[in-house]
Design a protein around this motif. Sequence first.
Motif, PDB file in Angstrom:
ATOM      1  N   ARG A  64       0.962  -1.592  -0.324  1.00 20.10           N
ATOM      2  CA  ARG A  64       0.003  -0.241   0.171  1.00 20.10           C
ATOM      3  C   ARG A  64       0.863   0.882   0.009  1.00 20.10           C
ATOM      4  O   ARG A  64       1.362   1.544   0.470  1.00 20.10           O
ATOM      5  CB  ARG A  64      -0.431   0.050   0.445  1.00 20.10           C
ATOM      6  N   ILE A  65       0.985   2.260  -0.685  1.00 19.68           N
ATOM      7  CA  ILE A  65       1.402   3.580  -0.998  1.00 19.68           C
ATOM      8  C   ILE A  65       0.288   4.547  -0.498  1.00 19.68           C
ATOM      9  O   ILE A  65      -0.836   5.073  -0.013  1.00 19.68           O
ATOM     10  CB  ILE A  65       1.634   3.959  -2.417  1.00 19.68           C
ATOM     11  N   ASP A  66       0.923   4.849   0.755  1.00 18.99           N
ATOM     12  CA  ASP A  66       0.083   6.052   1.656  1.00 18.99           C
ATOM     13  C   ASP A  66       1.251   7.030   1.962  1.00 18.99           C
ATOM     14  O   ASP A  66       1.419   7.190   2.290  1.00 18.99           O
ATOM     15  CB  ASP A  66      -0.251   5.638   3.078  1.00 18.99           C
ATOM     16  N   THR A  67       0.566   8.392   0.519  1.00 18.34           N
ATOM     17  CA  THR A  67       1.668   9.690   1.006  1.00 18.34           C
ATOM     18  C   THR A  67       1.390  11.062   2.130  1.00 18.34           C
ATOM     19  O   THR A  67       1.408  11.913   1.401  1.00 18.34           O
ATOM     20  CB  THR A  67       1.829  10.148  -0.582  1.00 18.34           C
ATOM     21  N   GLN A  68       0.123  10.581   2.256  1.00 17.11           N
ATOM     22  CA  GLN A  68      -0.848  11.421   2.904  1.00 17.11           C
ATOM     23  C   GLN A  68       0.190  12.067   4.491  1.00 17.11           C
ATOM     24  O   GLN A  68       0.460  11.114   5.517  1.00 17.11           O
ATOM     25  CB  GLN A  68      -2.091  11.166   4.485  1.00 17.11           C
ATOM     26  N   PRO A  69       0.510  12.736   4.347  1.00 13.32           N
ATOM     27  CA  PRO A  69       1.688  13.910   5.766  1.00 13.32           C
ATOM     28  C   PRO A  69       0.812  13.182   6.832  1.00 13.32           C
ATOM     29  O   PRO A  69      -0.624  13.276   7.206  1.00 13.32           O
ATOM     30  CB  PRO A  69       1.830  14.455   5.820  1.00 13.32           C
TER      31      PRO A  69
ATOM     32  N   LYS B 218       2.536   3.502  17.368  1.00 11.98           N
ATOM     33  CA  LYS B 218       1.054   3.528  16.977  1.00 11.98           C
ATOM     34  C   LYS B 218       0.439   4.347  15.389  1.00 11.98           C
ATOM     35  O   LYS B 218      -0.221   3.434  14.882  1.00 11.98           O
ATOM     36  CB  LYS B 218       0.446   4.185  18.352  1.00 11.98           C
ATOM     37  N   ALA B 219       1.017   5.071  15.575  1.00 12.63           N
ATOM     38  CA  ALA B 219       0.127   6.376  14.544  1.00 12.63           C
ATOM     39  C   ALA B 219       0.452   4.997  12.870  1.00 12.63           C
ATOM     40  O   ALA B 219       0.330   5.201  11.992  1.00 12.63           O
ATOM     41  CB  ALA B 219       0.906   7.410  14.332  1.00 12.63           C
ATOM     42  N   ILE B 220       1.961   5.124  12.422  1.00 14.17           N
ATOM     43  CA  ILE B 220       2.555   4.263  11.398  1.00 14.17           C
ATOM     44  C   ILE B 220       1.454   3.079  11.599  1.00 14.17           C
ATOM     45  O   ILE B 220       1.204   2.551  10.626  1.00 14.17           O
ATOM     46  CB  ILE B 220       4.088   3.605  11.984  1.00 14.17           C
ATOM     47  N   ASN B 221       1.434   2.375  12.686  1.00 14.26           N
ATOM     48  CA  ASN B 221       0.765   0.756  12.770  1.00 14.26           C
ATOM     49  C   ASN B 221      -0.750   1.048  12.366  1.00 14.26           C
ATOM     50  O   ASN B 221      -0.903   0.407  11.874  1.00 14.26           O
ATOM     51  CB  ASN B 221       0.576   0.156  14.190  1.00 14.26           C
ATOM     52  N   GLY B 222      -1.605   2.129  12.565  1.00 14.11           N
ATOM     53  CA  GLY B 222      -2.916   2.636  12.079  1.00 14.11           C
ATOM     54  C   GLY B 222      -2.705   3.343  11.047  1.00 14.11           C
ATOM     55  O   GLY B 222      -4.009   2.651  10.401  1.00 14.11           O
ATOM     56  N   ARG B 223      -1.050   3.758  10.196  1.00 10.47           N
ATOM     57  CA  ARG B 223      -2.153   3.518   8.293  1.00 10.47           C
ATOM     58  C   ARG B 223      -0.935   1.706   8.067  1.00 10.47           C
ATOM     59  O   ARG B 223      -1.270   1.775   6.659  1.00 10.47           O
ATOM     60  CB  ARG B 223      -0.733   4.552   8.274  1.00 10.47           C
ATOM     61  N   GLY B 224      -1.525   1.167   8.960  1.00 12.57           N
ATOM     62  CA  GLY B 224      -1.009  -0.533   8.207  1.00 12.57           C
ATOM     63  C   GLY B 224       0.732  -0.881   7.908  1.00 12.57           C
ATOM     64  O   GLY B 224       1.027  -2.010   7.124  1.00 12.57           O
ATOM     65  N   MET B 225       1.101   0.373   8.097  1.00 16.46           N
ATOM     66  CA  MET B 225       2.749   0.190   8.061  1.00 16.46           C
ATOM     67  C   MET B 225       3.803  -0.525   8.502  1.00 16.46           C
ATOM     68  O   MET B 225       4.993   0.358   8.480  1.00 16.46           O
ATOM     69  CB  MET B 225       3.183   1.428   7.095  1.00 16.46           C
TER      70      MET B 225
ATOM     71  N   GLN C 156       7.684  -1.066  -5.297  1.00 18.86           N
ATOM     72  CA  GLN C 156       6.309  -1.249  -4.932  1.00 18.86           C
ATOM     73  C   GLN C 156       6.785  -1.150  -3.298  1.00 18.86           C
ATOM     74  O   GLN C 156       6.266  -0.047  -2.773  1.00 18.86           O
ATOM     75  CB  GLN C 156       4.887  -2.226  -5.302  1.00 18.86           C
ATOM     76  N   TRP C 157       7.330  -1.787  -2.881  1.00 22.12           N
ATOM     77  CA  TRP C 157       7.722  -2.049  -1.337  1.00 22.12           C
ATOM     78  C   TRP C 157       9.372  -0.959  -0.977  1.00 22.12           C
ATOM     79  O   TRP C 157       8.073  -0.120   0.061  1.00 22.12           O
ATOM     80  CB  TRP C 157       8.276  -3.053  -0.973  1.00 22.12           C
ATOM     81  N   LEU C 158       9.150  -0.610  -2.172  1.00 21.05           N
ATOM     82  CA  LEU C 158      10.253   0.620  -2.011  1.00 21.05           C
ATOM     83  C   LEU C 158       9.385   1.973  -1.809  1.00 21.05           C
ATOM     84  O   LEU C 158       9.948   2.189  -0.877  1.00 21.05           O
ATOM     85  CB  LEU C 158      11.469   0.493  -3.342  1.00 21.05           C
ATOM     86  N   GLN C 159       8.728   1.864  -2.598  1.00 22.82           N
ATOM     87  CA  GLN C 159       7.989   2.993  -3.038  1.00 22.82           C
ATOM     88  C   GLN C 159       7.245   3.878  -1.685  1.00 22.82           C
ATOM     89  O   GLN C 159       7.362   4.673  -0.739  1.00 22.82           O
ATOM     90  CB  GLN C 159       7.221   2.920  -4.316  1.00 22.82           C
ATOM     91  N   ALA C 160       6.817   2.036  -0.888  1.00 22.58           N
ATOM     92  CA  ALA C 160       5.657   2.446   0.312  1.00 22.58           C
ATOM     93  C   ALA C 160       6.749   2.741   1.347  1.00 22.58           C
ATOM     94  O   ALA C 160       6.593   3.811   2.019  1.00 22.58           O
ATOM     95  CB  ALA C 160       5.480   1.216   0.677  1.00 22.58           C
TER      96      ALA C 160
END
Length: 186
Positions: A29-34, A55-62, A82-86
């Motif tokens: 998953r790519i999440d570019t939202q700051p 917690k914030a990173i885990n909350g975004r599944g990352m 794709q992993w590197l982009q994420a």
Amino acid sequence: MSKSFAMMKSPTIEPETTNKPPENHASYRIDTQPFVIGDKLNGENYHLWAVLMRKAINGRGMEPHITRVPPPPPRTDPTYAQWLQADNCVFTWIPQNIESRLVSRVSQQPTTRYVWDALAVTYASGGDKIQIYDMHMKASMVKQGNNSLEETWSVLQELWISFDKKRTNPMKYPEDMEIHDQFIQE
């Protein structure tokens, strides 16, 4: 009525066709939202900052980008790009949440996990006697002044939590560790 019910043709259920990748093909998953957590890392608040960031990173599944569980795909894997982009997206969240004077210390790291580990090594070490001395000095200088009792208590409690995080348990056996930890909590 029962005959007409029996004569009704049951609908045929067709398998749903989707554009999902095959089961053995990972998708990242790519999440570019700051995002910005409450307090930026300033070198003195690492433990609180690390909990909030995790917690914030885990909350975004990352969270796998800071834990490496599961590990990233090999560079030869078709999903590596794709992993590197994420990973680069998660990487950018860290400088958004640390003071600008600390950004140059982490910006040269190749992946988010290296940044995470470098910050832990630098700011989470419990054996740094200078950090412990500084905390003792801060605790001895806390005065209520114009602050409410609750605010003063909160400052002291934050310092005590920091002391506990930095102090290693000297016990050798698990039972002794539990007794020591209970004693500290009281």
